[in-house]
Design an enzyme around this catalytic site. Structure first.
Site, PDB file in Angstrom:
ATOM      1  N   HIS A  32       0.824  -1.206   0.000  1.00 30.08           N
ATOM      2  CA  HIS A  32       0.000   0.000   0.000  1.00 30.08           C
ATOM      3  C   HIS A  32       0.863   1.263   0.000  1.00 30.08           C
ATOM      4  O   HIS A  32       1.616   1.494   0.956  1.00 30.08           O
ATOM      5  CB  HIS A  32      -0.889  -0.029   1.255  1.00 30.08           C
ATOM      6  CG  HIS A  32      -1.810   1.129   1.381  1.00 30.08           C
ATOM      7  ND1 HIS A  32      -1.793   1.969   2.467  1.00 30.08           N
ATOM      8  CD2 HIS A  32      -2.785   1.589   0.558  1.00 30.08           C
ATOM      9  CE1 HIS A  32      -2.741   2.885   2.323  1.00 30.08           C
ATOM     10  NE2 HIS A  32      -3.352   2.680   1.177  1.00 30.08           N
ATOM     11  N   ARG A  33       0.763   2.040  -1.076  1.00 29.31           N
ATOM     12  CA  ARG A  33       1.606   3.228  -1.281  1.00 29.31           C
ATOM     13  C   ARG A  33       3.092   2.832  -1.273  1.00 29.31           C
ATOM     14  O   ARG A  33       3.953   3.606  -0.820  1.00 29.31           O
ATOM     15  CB  ARG A  33       1.352   4.305  -0.216  1.00 29.31           C
ATOM     16  CG  ARG A  33      -0.127   4.624  -0.004  1.00 29.31           C
ATOM     17  CD  ARG A  33      -0.339   5.697   1.061  1.00 29.31           C
ATOM     18  NE  ARG A  33      -1.728   5.737   1.502  1.00 29.31           N
ATOM     19  CZ  ARG A  33      -2.195   6.463   2.506  1.00 29.31           C
ATOM     20  NH1 ARG A  33      -1.369   7.264   3.179  1.00 29.31           N
ATOM     21  NH2 ARG A  33      -3.466   6.434   2.857  1.00 29.31           N
ATOM     22  N   GLU A  49       0.567  -0.589  -4.754  1.00 34.08           N
ATOM     23  CA  GLU A  49      -0.504   0.399  -4.936  1.00 34.08           C
ATOM     24  C   GLU A  49       0.077   1.797  -4.805  1.00 34.08           C
ATOM     25  O   GLU A  49       0.943   2.040  -3.936  1.00 34.08           O
ATOM     26  CB  GLU A  49      -1.588   0.181  -3.865  1.00 34.08           C
ATOM     27  CG  GLU A  49      -2.848   1.010  -4.066  1.00 34.08           C
ATOM     28  CD  GLU A  49      -2.936   2.260  -3.241  1.00 34.08           C
ATOM     29  OE1 GLU A  49      -3.969   2.921  -3.321  1.00 34.08           O
ATOM     30  OE2 GLU A  49      -1.957   2.604  -2.516  1.00 34.08           O
ATOM     31  N   ASP A 101      -0.945   6.298  -5.489  1.00 28.19           N
ATOM     32  CA  ASP A 101      -1.988   7.321  -5.647  1.00 28.19           C
ATOM     33  C   ASP A 101      -1.516   8.354  -6.659  1.00 28.19           C
ATOM     34  O   ASP A 101      -0.470   8.982  -6.467  1.00 28.19           O
ATOM     35  CB  ASP A 101      -2.244   8.018  -4.307  1.00 28.19           C
ATOM     36  CG  ASP A 101      -2.645   7.036  -3.230  1.00 28.19           C
ATOM     37  OD1 ASP A 101      -3.761   6.510  -3.302  1.00 28.19           O
ATOM     38  OD2 ASP A 101      -1.829   6.788  -2.319  1.00 28.19           O
ATOM     39  N   HIS A 149      -0.566  11.096  -2.026  1.00 31.30           N
ATOM     40  CA  HIS A 149      -1.863  10.649  -1.511  1.00 31.30           C
ATOM     41  C   HIS A 149      -2.777  11.804  -1.123  1.00 31.30           C
ATOM     42  O   HIS A 149      -3.940  11.853  -1.519  1.00 31.30           O
ATOM     43  CB  HIS A 149      -1.666   9.729  -0.301  1.00 31.30           C
ATOM     44  CG  HIS A 149      -2.965   9.301   0.314  1.00 31.30           C
ATOM     45  ND1 HIS A 149      -3.626  10.053   1.279  1.00 31.30           N
ATOM     46  CD2 HIS A 149      -3.749   8.234   0.077  1.00 31.30           C
ATOM     47  CE1 HIS A 149      -4.746   9.451   1.607  1.00 31.30           C
ATOM     48  NE2 HIS A 149      -4.855   8.343   0.903  1.00 31.30           N
ATOM     49  N   GLU A 166      -4.230   4.064  -8.145  1.00 29.32           N
ATOM     50  CA  GLU A 166      -5.470   4.724  -7.731  1.00 29.32           C
ATOM     51  C   GLU A 166      -5.519   6.136  -8.287  1.00 29.32           C
ATOM     52  O   GLU A 166      -4.605   6.940  -8.066  1.00 29.32           O
ATOM     53  CB  GLU A 166      -5.586   4.778  -6.197  1.00 29.32           C
ATOM     54  CG  GLU A 166      -6.896   5.474  -5.798  1.00 29.32           C
ATOM     55  CD  GLU A 166      -7.111   5.618  -4.304  1.00 29.32           C
ATOM     56  OE1 GLU A 166      -6.374   5.013  -3.508  1.00 29.32           O
ATOM     57  OE2 GLU A 166      -8.037   6.381  -3.948  1.00 29.32           O
ATOM     58  N   LYS A 199      -6.544   9.411  -7.580  1.00 28.07           N
ATOM     59  CA  LYS A 199      -6.908  10.052  -6.311  1.00 28.07           C
ATOM     60  C   LYS A 199      -7.655  11.355  -6.601  1.00 28.07           C
ATOM     61  O   LYS A 199      -7.113  12.270  -7.209  1.00 28.07           O
ATOM     62  CB  LYS A 199      -5.626  10.303  -5.501  1.00 28.07           C
ATOM     63  CG  LYS A 199      -5.858  10.877  -4.123  1.00 28.07           C
ATOM     64  CD  LYS A 199      -6.813  10.043  -3.290  1.00 28.07           C
ATOM     65  CE  LYS A 199      -6.197   8.815  -2.678  1.00 28.07           C
ATOM     66  NZ  LYS A 199      -7.216   8.006  -1.916  1.00 28.07           N
ATOM     67  N   ASP A 210       0.252  -2.117   4.357  1.00 27.28           N
ATOM     68  CA  ASP A 210       1.478  -1.330   4.524  1.00 27.28           C
ATOM     69  C   ASP A 210       2.660  -2.235   4.846  1.00 27.28           C
ATOM     70  O   ASP A 210       3.805  -1.783   4.821  1.00 27.28           O
ATOM     71  CB  ASP A 210       1.305  -0.333   5.689  1.00 27.28           C
ATOM     72  CG  ASP A 210       0.205   0.683   5.448  1.00 27.28           C
ATOM     73  OD1 ASP A 210      -0.073   1.019   4.282  1.00 27.28           O
ATOM     74  OD2 ASP A 210      -0.388   1.154   6.455  1.00 27.28           O
TER      75      ASP A 210
HETATM   76  O1  G3P Z   1      -5.977   0.938  -2.487  1.00 32.67           O
HETATM   77  C1  G3P Z   1      -6.961   1.372  -1.628  1.00 32.67           C
HETATM   78  C2  G3P Z   1      -6.541   2.383  -0.629  1.00 32.67           C
HETATM   79  O2  G3P Z   1      -5.301   2.926  -0.965  1.00 32.67           O
HETATM   80  C3  G3P Z   1      -7.561   3.445  -0.529  1.00 32.67           C
HETATM   81  O3  G3P Z   1      -7.340   4.303   0.548  1.00 32.67           O
HETATM   82  O4  G3P Z   1      -6.759   6.498   1.455  1.00 32.67           O
HETATM   83  O5  G3P Z   1      -5.035   4.756   1.304  1.00 32.67           O
HETATM   84  O6  G3P Z   1      -5.848   5.856  -0.756  1.00 32.67           O
HETATM   85  P1  G3P Z   1      -6.202   5.404   0.630  1.00 32.67           P
HETATM   86 CA    CA Z   2      -4.611   4.682  -2.340  1.00 33.84          CA
END
Ligand code: G3P
Ligand code: CA
Length: 274
Positions: free
Chosen positions: A37-38, A64, A66, A79, A146, A148, A263
């Site tokens: 994640h990120r 992943e 943003d 993000h 994503e 964003k 994460d």
């Molecule tokens: O991939 C989904 C997740 O990243 C969505 O929430 O706020 O971390 O972008 P957020």
């Molecule tokens: Ca995200």
């Protein structure tokens, strides 16, 4: 605009070995895919090349990120709506500390330190473009992009689609389903994901399926075996975010999801191996 994972930058052999796991609903698997994640954002500053490196080191299947757009039209990875939390914007541009990301040019973003807020060990880390991030992965992990807040950036879904069209192992997702409908219309061959804050209704799942969505990606709090079955019955996959506690990882994996966004990819690997 340079296209993601351009062949000039990525050897053909790497492209050939790039997995297409996120895009391939028929791929045999023994458990859920591990999505960083990120980037591996518990151990490196989010949405940076260092986070890509850490995700690869922790054997993530995918990463992943943003995507937002600069004032001069570059796709960059950030993000938040502003740069205040994850950079030294208040020091470099004191009068613009709370200005939106899209008010800055790429050259201005390049002046920011996107690593020191996380740890002095990452001082000097920069905000990357989407293309730079894809190049860094080099086909060694898939990419979950994503969009964003795409409503802030009219046309961004088509620009991202242009950049990734024809690339294996790329999926584009957003909470903004109108933007995702436009994305799929413009780029029907790129797998699409719809994000949900809460539990998707049957009508929403029907709508997603009718628009060719590949992935339904809700918050993990709403995921259970029934939802996974509802999604699968419509020919789609379930991914879920953001699962960082081992107990949650175990429960979510047991629910039968196709991918888990975390994460902490190395922790998830350990849980899945147990
Ligand atoms: O991939 C989904 C997740 O990243 C969505 O929430 O706020 O971390 O972008 P957020
Ligand atoms: Ca995200």
């Amino acid at each position: 605009m340079r296209r993601l994972l351009g062949t000039l930058l990525v050897p053909a052999a790497l492209l050939a070995t790039a997995t297409s796991a996120l895009a391939d609903t028929d791929r045999p698997r023994s458990g859920p895919e591990v999505v960083a994640h990120r980037g591996a954002s518990a151990d490196a500053p989010e949405n940076t090349l260092a986070a890509a490196d850490e995700a690869l080191a922790q054997r993530a299947d995918a990463v992943e990120v943003d995507v937002q757009r600069t004032a001069d039209g570059h796709l960059v990875l950030v993000h938040d709506a502003t740069l205040a939390r994850t950079t030294d914007v208040a020091r470099v541009f004191p009068t613009r500390a709370l200005a939106p990301v899209g008010a800055f040019t790429l050259a201005e973003l390049r002046r920011l330190d996107a690593g020191s807020w996380f740890s002095p060990a990452f001082a000097g880390e920069r905000i990357p473009t989407l293309a730079e991030f894809g190049d860094r992965l080099g086909g060694r992990a898939d990419l979950l992009i994503e969009l964003k807040d795409p409503a802030r950036y009219p046309g961004v879904e088509k620009e991202v689609g242009y950049e990734v069209d024809g690339r294996r192992g790329v999926v584009v997702q957003s909470f903004d389903h109108d933007a995702m409908r436009r994305f799929t219309e413009a780029t029907p061959d790129v797998p699409a994901g719809w994000l949900f804050d809460g539990r998707p209704t049957a009508a929403e799942l029907d709508d997603a399926a009718a628009h060719g969505v590949t992935q339904i990606n809700p918050s993990f709090e709403v995921v259970d075996t029934a939802l996974v079955a509802e999604v699968a019955a419509r020919g789609m996959q379930t991914g879920t975010y953001t699962v960082d506690a081992p107990d949650d990882m175990r429960r979510i994996a047991d629910a039968g999801v196709d991918r888990i966004i975390t994460d902490r990819p190395a922790v998830l690997r350990t849980v899945l191996a147990g």
